[in-house]
Design a protein around this motif. Sequence first.
Motif, short mmCIF file in Angstrom:
data_model
loop_
_atom_site.label_atom_id
_atom_site.label_comp_id
_atom_site.label_asym_id
_atom_site.label_seq_id
_atom_site.Cartn_x
_atom_site.Cartn_y
_atom_site.Cartn_z
N GLY A 112 -3.27 -4.66 -7.61
CA GLY A 112 -3.66 -5.35 -6.39
C GLY A 112 -2.45 -5.89 -5.65
O GLY A 112 -1.40 -5.24 -5.59
N ALA B 180 -10.42 -3.78 5.18
CA ALA B 180 -10.13 -4.41 3.88
C ALA B 180 -8.98 -5.40 4.03
O ALA B 180 -9.02 -6.52 3.52
CB ALA B 180 -9.77 -3.35 2.85
N THR C 271 -8.43 -3.54 -7.80
CA THR C 271 -9.03 -4.66 -7.06
C THR C 271 -9.11 -4.37 -5.55
O THR C 271 -9.93 -4.95 -4.85
CB THR C 271 -8.25 -5.98 -7.27
OG1 THR C 271 -6.91 -5.80 -6.81
CG2 THR C 271 -8.25 -6.39 -8.74
N ASP D 178 -2.11 -9.70 -5.57
CA ASP D 178 -1.90 -11.08 -6.04
C ASP D 178 -2.28 -11.22 -7.51
O ASP D 178 -2.62 -12.31 -7.96
CB ASP D 178 -2.77 -12.04 -5.22
CG ASP D 178 -4.26 -11.73 -5.39
OD1 ASP D 178 -4.60 -10.60 -5.76
OD2 ASP D 178 -5.08 -12.65 -5.17
N SER E 21 0.82 -1.21 0.00
CA SER E 21 0.00 0.00 0.00
C SER E 21 0.86 1.26 0.00
O SER E 21 1.93 1.29 0.59
CB SER E 21 -0.94 0.00 1.21
OG SER E 21 -0.22 -0.32 2.36
N ALA F 175 -9.73 0.82 5.35
CA ALA F 175 -8.48 0.22 4.84
C ALA F 175 -8.09 -0.95 5.75
O ALA F 175 -7.66 -2.01 5.28
CB ALA F 175 -7.37 1.26 4.81
O1 DC Z 1 -4.82 -1.27 -2.50
P1 DC Z 1 -5.73 -0.98 -1.33
O2 DC Z 1 -5.06 -0.26 -0.22
O3 DC Z 1 -7.01 -0.31 -1.75
O4 DC Z 1 -6.14 -2.45 -0.77
C1 DC Z 1 -6.95 -2.62 0.36
C2 DC Z 1 -6.61 -3.95 1.03
O5 DC Z 1 -7.05 -5.03 0.21
C3 DC Z 1 -5.12 -4.18 1.30
O6 DC Z 1 -4.85 -4.26 2.67
C4 DC Z 1 -4.80 -5.51 0.69
C5 DC Z 1 -6.06 -6.03 0.14
N1 DC Z 1 -5.92 -6.45 -1.25
C6 DC Z 1 -5.63 -7.77 -1.49
O7 DC Z 1 -5.44 -8.53 -0.56
N2 DC Z 1 -5.55 -8.22 -2.77
C7 DC Z 1 -5.73 -7.39 -3.80
N3 DC Z 1 -5.65 -7.86 -5.04
C8 DC Z 1 -6.00 -6.02 -3.57
C9 DC Z 1 -6.09 -5.58 -2.27
#
Ligand code: DC
Length: 226
Positions: A128, A98, A34, A130, A12, A95
């Motif tokens: 993202g 999430a 994502t 992964d 992040s 966040a």
């Molecule tokens: O990129 P972001 O900060 O908006 O993502 C929010 C959370 O989602 C972050 O802690 C990791 C998770 N995430 C994930 O596990 N796999 C993804 N493809 C995208 C985000």
Amino acid sequence: MGYISVAIDGPSGAGKSTVARAAAAKLGYVYVDTGAMYRAIGLAVCRRGISGDDIAGIVATLPTVELAIRYQDGEQHILLCGEDVSEAIRTPEIAKYASQVSAVPEVRAFLLETQRNMAKNGNILMDGRDIGTVILPDAPVKIFLTASDEARAQRRYLELCEKGQQVTFDQVLHDIRQRDLQDSTRAVAPLRQADDAVLLDTSDISLEQSIEAVLRIIRERTEERK
Ligand code: DC
């Protein structure tokens, strides 16, 4: 030739979404964030009054979650049960939610097909954690975008201040480290650089330079395919 998928992963605050959005616009690709999907599920869990570490509660929330992605003026909007939650998901609290929900295997399975299907309909640039390792392992272009903890915290701090949120730099740095740890040590689909991904460290380069670097990598990789 089929559609081109570009996978951009990284921790992040590395500037992924800003860089990815700009690069996608320049190339005419659809940008898919994502993280917004995990955040929307986090928001649904939070609104039901369920704690982020209540795995059974998170899994029980999934059947009530209806996600849709819409594009307005090239911007991705995320809808949770018909409500546009694109703004509501951008808080430190969500966040954190999430990150917690993203460690639950059922949540990842819930989003996997949706994300894969998005790559079947056109050229996309998906960001993202992964994408290059799990979602689109055959993507012809994979980039791992990263920066030092401090550089990432500084950017996120300025972003939150601009939005008028009351935070301190130390708080943001602490949250980023906490999320990194959680995202990279979870059992399913942890944050990891794919073996065939190009590493791009943006600690000491500007946003414009980062976008240029990403565009260069995409051009090189797609030229190689021709
Ligand atoms: O990129 P972001 O900060 O908006 O993502 C929010 C959370 O989602 C972050 O802690 C990791 C998770 N995430 C994930 O596990 N796999 C993804 N493809 C995208 C985000």
